[in-house]
Scaffold this motif. Structure first.
Motif, mmCIF file in Angstrom:
data_model
loop_
_atom_site.group_PDB
_atom_site.id
_atom_site.type_symbol
_atom_site.label_atom_id
_atom_site.label_comp_id
_atom_site.label_asym_id
_atom_site.label_seq_id
_atom_site.Cartn_x
_atom_site.Cartn_y
_atom_site.Cartn_z
ATOM 1 N N ARG A 36 1.017 -1.048 -0.128
ATOM 2 C CA ARG A 36 0.016 0.016 0.007
ATOM 3 C C ARG A 36 0.735 1.184 -0.025
ATOM 4 N NH1 ARG A 36 -5.014 0.911 2.156
ATOM 5 N NH2 ARG A 36 -4.976 -1.307 3.249
ATOM 6 N N SER A 37 1.959 1.317 0.587
ATOM 7 C CA SER A 37 2.789 2.388 0.831
ATOM 8 C C SER A 37 3.319 2.496 -0.349
ATOM 9 C CB SER A 37 3.966 2.052 1.796
ATOM 10 O OG SER A 37 4.634 3.255 2.118
ATOM 11 N N ILE A 38 3.920 1.521 -1.317
ATOM 12 C CA ILE A 38 4.670 1.742 -2.466
ATOM 13 C C ILE A 38 3.511 2.066 -3.413
ATOM 14 C CG2 ILE A 38 5.786 0.526 -4.442
ATOM 15 C CD1 ILE A 38 6.820 -1.504 -2.423
ATOM 16 N N GLU A 39 2.161 1.646 -3.404
ATOM 17 C CA GLU A 39 1.330 2.210 -4.255
ATOM 18 C C GLU A 39 0.964 3.754 -4.077
ATOM 19 O OE1 GLU A 39 -2.638 0.187 -3.461
ATOM 20 O OE2 GLU A 39 -3.534 1.246 -5.417
ATOM 21 N N ARG A 40 0.941 4.190 -2.970
ATOM 22 C CA ARG A 40 0.886 5.713 -2.569
ATOM 23 C C ARG A 40 1.991 6.505 -2.990
ATOM 24 N NH1 ARG A 40 -2.064 6.778 3.125
ATOM 25 N NH2 ARG A 40 -2.403 8.638 1.923
ATOM 26 N N TYR A 41 3.151 6.005 -2.514
ATOM 27 C CA TYR A 41 4.120 7.007 -2.750
ATOM 28 C C TYR A 41 5.403 6.415 -3.714
ATOM 29 C CZ TYR A 41 2.376 8.277 1.818
ATOM 30 O OH TYR A 41 1.411 8.510 2.781
ATOM 31 N N GLY A 42 5.299 5.188 -4.235
ATOM 32 C CA GLY A 42 6.448 4.593 -5.014
ATOM 33 C C GLY A 42 7.635 4.221 -4.206
ATOM 34 N N ARG A 43 7.789 4.488 -2.999
ATOM 35 C CA ARG A 43 8.452 3.934 -1.981
ATOM 36 C C ARG A 43 7.988 3.584 -0.607
ATOM 37 N NH1 ARG A 43 12.873 8.904 -3.670
ATOM 38 N NH2 ARG A 43 12.587 8.367 -5.827
ATOM 39 N N THR A 44 8.680 2.969 0.096
ATOM 40 C CA THR A 44 8.235 2.518 1.609
ATOM 41 C C THR A 44 8.321 3.623 2.470
ATOM 42 O OG1 THR A 44 10.166 1.370 1.959
ATOM 43 C CG2 THR A 44 8.495 -0.117 1.068
ATOM 44 N N LEU A 63 7.843 12.420 7.108
ATOM 45 C CA LEU A 63 7.366 12.259 5.689
ATOM 46 C C LEU A 63 7.830 11.201 4.706
ATOM 47 C CD1 LEU A 63 7.062 16.215 5.377
ATOM 48 C CD2 LEU A 63 5.039 14.581 6.076
ATOM 49 N N PRO A 64 7.011 10.624 4.023
ATOM 50 C CA PRO A 64 7.634 9.598 3.228
ATOM 51 C C PRO A 64 8.798 10.347 1.993
ATOM 52 C CG PRO A 64 5.510 10.290 2.405
ATOM 53 C CD PRO A 64 5.736 11.140 3.663
ATOM 54 N N SER A 65 9.701 9.528 1.584
ATOM 55 C CA SER A 65 10.332 10.052 0.418
ATOM 56 C C SER A 65 9.478 9.289 -0.653
ATOM 57 C CB SER A 65 11.438 9.235 0.322
ATOM 58 O OG SER A 65 12.367 8.875 -0.933
ATOM 59 N N LYS A 66 9.367 10.092 -1.710
ATOM 60 C CA LYS A 66 8.343 9.926 -2.896
ATOM 61 C C LYS A 66 8.760 9.841 -4.299
ATOM 62 C CE LYS A 66 4.659 12.537 -0.932
ATOM 63 N NZ LYS A 66 3.276 13.329 -1.208
#
Ligand code: SF4
Ligand code: SF4
Lengths: 284, 200
Positions: free
Chosen positions: B134-142, B177-180
């Motif tokens: 789900r994280s990869i789907e949202r941001y492309g990264r974990t 915050l995520p790295s995207k």
């Protein structure tokens, strides 16, 4: 190395190095610069799928890893340091080469060509060809540092990749060329537990404790890891009160060439390595 | 032949009868097709089991899973804890004299388990993998902090690892915050198509 001989490489950091293990990432980039390689991050790279994508969907796993191959500029080798990322990228490249239509499907999906001859190199491949002895003469080196090398599952691979070079012993060789002293032990190839660290902390905790105890019994002052995820699982999961620090291999290398001072890398460790590094005069 | 041996033979016979009676031989073919491994090559030397770091957390040893598949005992395989506990470290593959890719075999079995709605013996493992995806789907990264928080909500286990999480935050190991990736549309489309395909 002179300016003219500098070699540019595409670089795939991967999620761990880009976030939890920034100290691993920075020390790796600085060390590579020092030995003549300029790392250029792959534009807009995505997660390789880690241990999760292939666990639940083989096709999704291939697609995720393959997107990165379409983003790497043609003709420039692609470097990765995370063993798991490398395995996923190599698996995707093999898939594109061996499965009929896979390459066309991939190019249609991402709307970009993919270079089937893109050279994928792991950080260890790079080091295996580098001359560290020459480097040592102009730098303080790691004299007096006793370590055990921890490879985790890095040296294991699927049977289809069994003919690719295996860098067993590389950390021992290079770090001893740089003055450090490897200690013998039997836990260097124990898997760190990957996702079981989250789901079954009881199982992984006991295993990680055994790793630390054996490292200390072997007379090591620190463990040196080749993988950012291993590093995290070792540090996070151990329940022991007294344990020796864990250095990323790239940090040990950067220290050896005198790049350790004034860096905020070491304050990011859960077990502070600074007392050890100070007593070994590797940092001020 | 003494009595004891005779009895053992009798037991072996019984197992073979179960296999012939209830076994699903299409299953082993399907696992072989997906994994590219030849399961009939396994002769149960147990080198894989000897090296597997997580065998204690499994209900069947890795070679035991292969035996079950050879016997066509599909449900036992698909409902086992082993297929979810295996982390795919390949430690067993380098020890296997027959070069069986155990990690690929386990991947294949998990895939079939999900597609056929088999009972999942280790639902927490699957929850964790789903959170990562789900994280990869949202941001492309974990995004590790979010993965951990959502995993905790799902498993309703708030207290294990609280201290670990705080220490990691203090050491700036968990980013808030995520790295995207920039082009998340690319990835969202891929996940949508995967969902339409029916998995995961
Ligand atoms: S090591 Fe290979 S041949 Fe031996 S039991 Fe395991 S899978 Fe079978
Ligand atoms: S790949 Fe799976 S079965 Fe093989 S050693 Fe690793 S955890 Fe055990």
């Amino acid at each position: 190395m002179s300016r003219s001989k500098r070699i540019p490489l595409s670089y795939f950091p991967g999620c761990s190095m880009a976030t939890t293990a920034k100290e691993n990432n920075r020390s790796l980039i600085e060390f590579c610069e020092r030995i003549g390689y300029d790392l250029i991050e792959v534009p807009d790279w995505n997660c390789c799928g880690s241990s999760s994508a292939h666990s639940v969907d083989a096709e999704l796993a291939q697609d995720l890893a393959a997107r990165n191959l379409t983003l790497a500029p043609k003709g420039r080798p692609l470097l990765a340091a995370c063993p798991n990322c490398m395995l996923r990228l190599r698996g995707a490249q093999r898939h594109l080469a061996e499965v009929p239509d896979a390459q066309q499907r991939c190019e249609a999906r991402w709307g970009r060509p993919v270079d089937p001859n893109l050279k994928l190199i792991h950080f260890f491949d790079l080091l295996a060809g580098a001359d560290m002895k020459g480097l040592n003469k102009t730098s303080p080196g790691l004299k007096g540092m006793k370590f055990v090398p921890y490879y985790g599952c890095m040296l294991a691979r699927p049977p289809a990749m069994r003919h690719e070079p295996n860098h067993h012993g590389l950390m021992e060789k290079i770090l001893s060329d740089l003055g450090a002293e490897p200690r013998r032990w039997g836990y260097g190839a124990r898997c760190c537990g990957t996702f079981l660290s989250v789901v079954r902390p009881d199982v992984v905790g006991a295993m990680v404790d055994a790793i630390f105890r054996n490292a200390a019994a072997a007379g090591a002052d620190c463990l040196v890891t080749a993988c950012a995820m291993c590093h995290m699982n070792l540090e996070v999961r151990s329940t022991l009160q007294n344990r020796i620090p864990v250095l990323h291999f790239s940090e040990a290398l950067a220290l050896a060439v005198g790049e350790g001072n004034g860096k905020d890398w070491f304050s990011r460790h859960l077990v502070d390595p600074r007392p050890l590094l100070r007593s070994a005069r590797l940092i001020a | 032949m003494n009595k004891r041996n005779h009895k053992n033979n009798g037991n072996l016979q019984r197992v073979m009868t179960i296999a012939a009676g209830n076994g699903d031989m299409g299953f082993v073919r399907e696992v072989e097709k997906r994994s590219g491994a030849d399961l009939s090559a396994c002769f149960h030397c147990r080198c894989c089991a000897g090296g597997c770091p997580f065998i204690e957390a499994m209900d069947y040893a890795p070679h035991g899973i292969i035996r079950l598949a050879q016997l066509g005992l599909r449900d036992e395989v698909l409902q086992s804890a082993t297929i979810w506990t295996c982390v795919g470290c390949h430690t067993c593959s380098i020890a296997c004299p027959m070069a069986i890719d155990m990690a690929a075999v386990m991947d294949a079995m998990r895939g079939i388990a999900l597609e056929t709605d088999a009972a999942i013996a280790e639902p927490d493992v699957l929850d964790f993998h789903r959170e990562v995806l789900r994280s990869i789907e949202r941001y492309g990264r974990t995004h590790k902090l979010e993965i951990m928080m959502r995993y905790k909500v799902k498993t309703r286990d708030w207290f294990t690892d609280m201290d670990v999480g705080l220490r990691m935050l203090a050491k700036r190991k968990l980013d808030l915050l995520p790295s995207k990736v920039k082009n998340t549309q690319d990835l969202k489309r891929m996940f949508r198509e995967t969902a339409e395909r029916g998995t995961p």
